[in-house]
Scaffold this motif. Structure first.
Motif, mmCIF file in Angstrom:
data_model
loop_
_atom_site.group_PDB
_atom_site.id
_atom_site.type_symbol
_atom_site.label_atom_id
_atom_site.label_comp_id
_atom_site.label_asym_id
_atom_site.label_seq_id
_atom_site.Cartn_x
_atom_site.Cartn_y
_atom_site.Cartn_z
ATOM 1 N N TYR A 215 -1.195 9.191 14.425
ATOM 2 C CA TYR A 215 -0.823 8.768 13.076
ATOM 3 C C TYR A 215 -2.106 8.331 12.372
ATOM 4 O O TYR A 215 -2.662 7.284 12.691
ATOM 5 N N ASN A 216 -2.586 9.155 11.448
ATOM 6 C CA ASN A 216 -3.839 8.875 10.745
ATOM 7 C C ASN A 216 -3.557 8.492 9.291
ATOM 8 O O ASN A 216 -2.853 9.212 8.586
ATOM 9 N N PHE A 217 -4.118 7.362 8.885
ATOM 10 C CA PHE A 217 -4.026 6.894 7.508
ATOM 11 C C PHE A 217 -5.444 6.935 6.927
ATOM 12 O O PHE A 217 -6.140 5.927 6.942
ATOM 13 N N PRO A 218 -5.893 8.104 6.428
ATOM 14 C CA PRO A 218 -7.292 8.249 6.018
ATOM 15 C C PRO A 218 -7.671 7.525 4.724
ATOM 16 O O PRO A 218 -8.830 7.206 4.519
ATOM 17 N N PHE A 219 -6.681 7.284 3.837
ATOM 18 C CA PHE A 219 -7.011 6.634 2.573
ATOM 19 C C PHE A 219 -5.735 6.055 1.957
ATOM 20 O O PHE A 219 -4.884 6.805 1.499
ATOM 21 N N CYS A 220 -5.618 4.741 1.983
ATOM 22 C CA CYS A 220 -4.445 4.068 1.425
ATOM 23 C C CYS A 220 -4.918 3.085 0.363
ATOM 24 O O CYS A 220 -5.903 2.374 0.555
ATOM 25 N N ILE A 221 -4.182 3.024 -0.733
ATOM 26 C CA ILE A 221 -4.555 2.140 -1.827
ATOM 27 C C ILE A 221 -3.404 1.201 -2.164
ATOM 28 O O ILE A 221 -2.243 1.513 -1.904
ATOM 29 N N LYS A 222 -3.750 0.064 -2.767
ATOM 30 C CA LYS A 222 -2.728 -0.911 -3.152
ATOM 31 C C LYS A 222 -1.927 -0.379 -4.325
ATOM 32 O O LYS A 222 -2.461 0.276 -5.212
ATOM 33 N N ASN A 223 -0.628 -0.708 -4.298
ATOM 34 C CA ASN A 223 0.246 -0.322 -5.418
ATOM 35 C C ASN A 223 -0.059 -1.172 -6.614
ATOM 36 O O ASN A 223 -0.341 -2.297 -6.571
ATOM 37 N N SER B 293 -0.904 21.254 17.993
ATOM 38 C CA SER B 293 -1.366 22.067 16.865
ATOM 39 C C SER B 293 -0.505 21.861 15.619
ATOM 40 O O SER B 293 -0.749 22.486 14.591
ATOM 41 N N VAL B 294 0.493 20.985 15.712
ATOM 42 C CA VAL B 294 1.385 20.735 14.580
ATOM 43 C C VAL B 294 0.873 19.541 13.775
ATOM 44 O O VAL B 294 0.659 18.454 14.315
ATOM 45 N N LYS B 295 0.686 19.789 12.488
ATOM 46 C CA LYS B 295 0.162 18.755 11.596
ATOM 47 C C LYS B 295 1.088 18.634 10.394
ATOM 48 O O LYS B 295 1.446 19.642 9.786
ATOM 49 N N THR B 296 1.495 17.398 10.074
ATOM 50 C CA THR B 296 2.307 17.167 8.878
ATOM 51 C C THR B 296 1.631 16.081 8.036
ATOM 52 O O THR B 296 0.915 15.236 8.565
ATOM 53 N N GLU B 297 1.888 16.150 6.744
ATOM 54 C CA GLU B 297 1.345 15.150 5.829
ATOM 55 C C GLU B 297 2.460 14.649 4.928
ATOM 56 O O GLU B 297 3.321 15.423 4.519
ATOM 57 N N LYS B 298 2.432 13.354 4.649
ATOM 58 C CA LYS B 298 3.376 12.772 3.709
ATOM 59 C C LYS B 298 2.786 11.473 3.168
ATOM 60 O O LYS B 298 1.780 10.982 3.681
ATOM 61 N N ILE B 299 3.420 10.933 2.147
ATOM 62 C CA ILE B 299 2.994 9.653 1.588
ATOM 63 C C ILE B 299 3.803 8.557 2.289
ATOM 64 O O ILE B 299 5.022 8.643 2.396
ATOM 65 N N GLN B 300 3.116 7.547 2.779
ATOM 66 C CA GLN B 300 3.740 6.446 3.524
ATOM 67 C C GLN B 300 3.457 5.128 2.810
ATOM 68 O O GLN B 300 2.330 4.877 2.386
ATOM 69 N N ALA B 301 4.484 4.301 2.715
ATOM 70 C CA ALA B 301 4.331 2.969 2.122
ATOM 71 C C ALA B 301 4.402 1.918 3.229
ATOM 72 O O ALA B 301 5.102 2.100 4.230
ATOM 73 N N PHE B 302 3.645 0.834 3.048
ATOM 74 C CA PHE B 302 3.670 -0.294 3.975
ATOM 75 C C PHE B 302 3.078 -1.496 3.268
ATOM 76 O O PHE B 302 2.493 -1.372 2.187
ATOM 77 N N SER B 303 3.229 -2.660 3.878
ATOM 78 C CA SER B 303 2.631 -3.864 3.297
ATOM 79 C C SER B 303 1.743 -4.526 4.343
ATOM 80 O O SER B 303 1.935 -4.344 5.546
ATOM 81 N N VAL B 304 0.763 -5.281 3.855
ATOM 82 C CA VAL B 304 -0.179 -5.957 4.747
ATOM 83 C C VAL B 304 -0.098 -7.450 4.478
ATOM 84 O O VAL B 304 -0.226 -7.893 3.335
ATOM 85 N N LYS B 305 0.125 -8.202 5.534
ATOM 86 C CA LYS B 305 0.137 -9.659 5.477
ATOM 87 C C LYS B 305 -1.146 -10.171 6.132
ATOM 88 O O LYS B 305 -2.039 -9.401 6.439
ATOM 89 N N TYR C 49 0.817 -1.205 0.000
ATOM 90 C CA TYR C 49 0.000 0.000 0.000
ATOM 91 C C TYR C 49 0.853 1.257 0.000
ATOM 92 O O TYR C 49 2.003 1.251 0.435
ATOM 93 N N LYS C 50 0.203 2.321 -0.443
ATOM 94 C CA LYS C 50 0.764 3.655 -0.358
ATOM 95 C C LYS C 50 -0.410 4.567 -0.046
ATOM 96 O O LYS C 50 -1.504 4.394 -0.594
ATOM 97 N N GLY C 51 -0.196 5.504 0.850
ATOM 98 C CA GLY C 51 -1.295 6.390 1.180
ATOM 99 C C GLY C 51 -0.841 7.578 1.984
ATOM 100 O O GLY C 51 0.313 7.677 2.396
ATOM 101 N N LYS C 52 -1.775 8.482 2.210
ATOM 102 C CA LYS C 52 -1.480 9.688 2.968
ATOM 103 C C LYS C 52 -1.382 9.356 4.449
ATOM 104 O O LYS C 52 -2.234 8.666 5.002
ATOM 105 N N LEU C 53 -0.326 9.846 5.075
ATOM 106 C CA LEU C 53 -0.163 9.762 6.525
ATOM 107 C C LEU C 53 -0.273 11.190 7.053
ATOM 108 O O LEU C 53 0.506 12.061 6.666
#
Length: 192
Positions: free
Chosen positions: A184-192, A55-67, A45-49
């Motif tokens: 750590y919020n992953f609101p929408f992650c999709i499969k690569n 009050s500090v908020k950051t966003e980036k793209i995070q990759a991970f795998s699901v077994k 998967y890859k998705g927004k983290l």
């Protein structure tokens, strides 16, 4: 006997064609969406983290795998954790570079919610243990991660959504105080 003219014939033809077309539409119940299965969640998967601390908020793209029962991070996001342990921003950046990539496995149990066509994921996070090098010493750090809500794998769009919280950071046996939790919020992650 009445004769049909060309325009009358076309009108009759269009009326019949419209009737057949509309009757064909009555058989459509929308697209066939297959029911979700436990194995559907597996993959890369890859998705927004979205990381929030106070009050500090950051966003980036995070990759991970699901077994079968684990979400595997080859590079868990530790920047906020390190910045809570190493208060000097310059030293914190140096420490992050020295530490490199940190692996973490997030365990879960999945159940099928057939009414919503989703998999519900219940997480059982384990403590994240880090050795944070700073000023020639190593700070043994334990981060208590919790999941306050279920995660979801949505069958309709094959997406994964979940959140975890770094509830407490302990350095060399002492909890950091004051401390604001890291979300750590992953609101929408999709499969690569």
């Amino acid at each position: 006997m009445k004769k049909f003219t060309v325009p009358q014939f076309l009108i009759v033809f269009l009326i019949l064609l419209t009737g057949f077309t509309l009757s064909a539409c009555n058989n459509d119940n929308g697209p066939d969406i297959p029911p979700v299965k436990l194995d559907d969640v597996k993959g890369n998967y890859k998705g927004k983290l979205v990381t929030i601390q106070g009050s500090v908020k950051t966003e980036k793209i995070q990759a991970f795998s699901v077994k079968k029962d684990t979400i595997n991070f080859t590079e868990f996001p530790i920047a906020e954790i390190v910045k809570n342990v190493v208060k000097d921003p310059i030293k914190a950046e140096t420490t992050l570079k020295a530490m490199g990539k940190v692996k973490y496995d997030l365990n879960y149990t999945a159940t099928i919610n057939t009414a919503s066509n989703v998999l519900e994921l219940v997480f059982t996070p384990k403590v994240l243990e880090l050795k944070i090098p700073v000023d020639g010493a190593t700070k043994n750090t334990k981060v208590t991660l919790v999941a306050k809500q279920k995660g979801f794998f949505v069958g309709m769009d094959q997406s994964l959504r979940y959140a975890i919280v770094a509830e407490k950071i302990n350095v060399d046996g002492t909890d950091i105080t004051p401390y604001e939790v890291i979300n750590y919020n992953f609101p929408f992650c999709i499969k690569n």
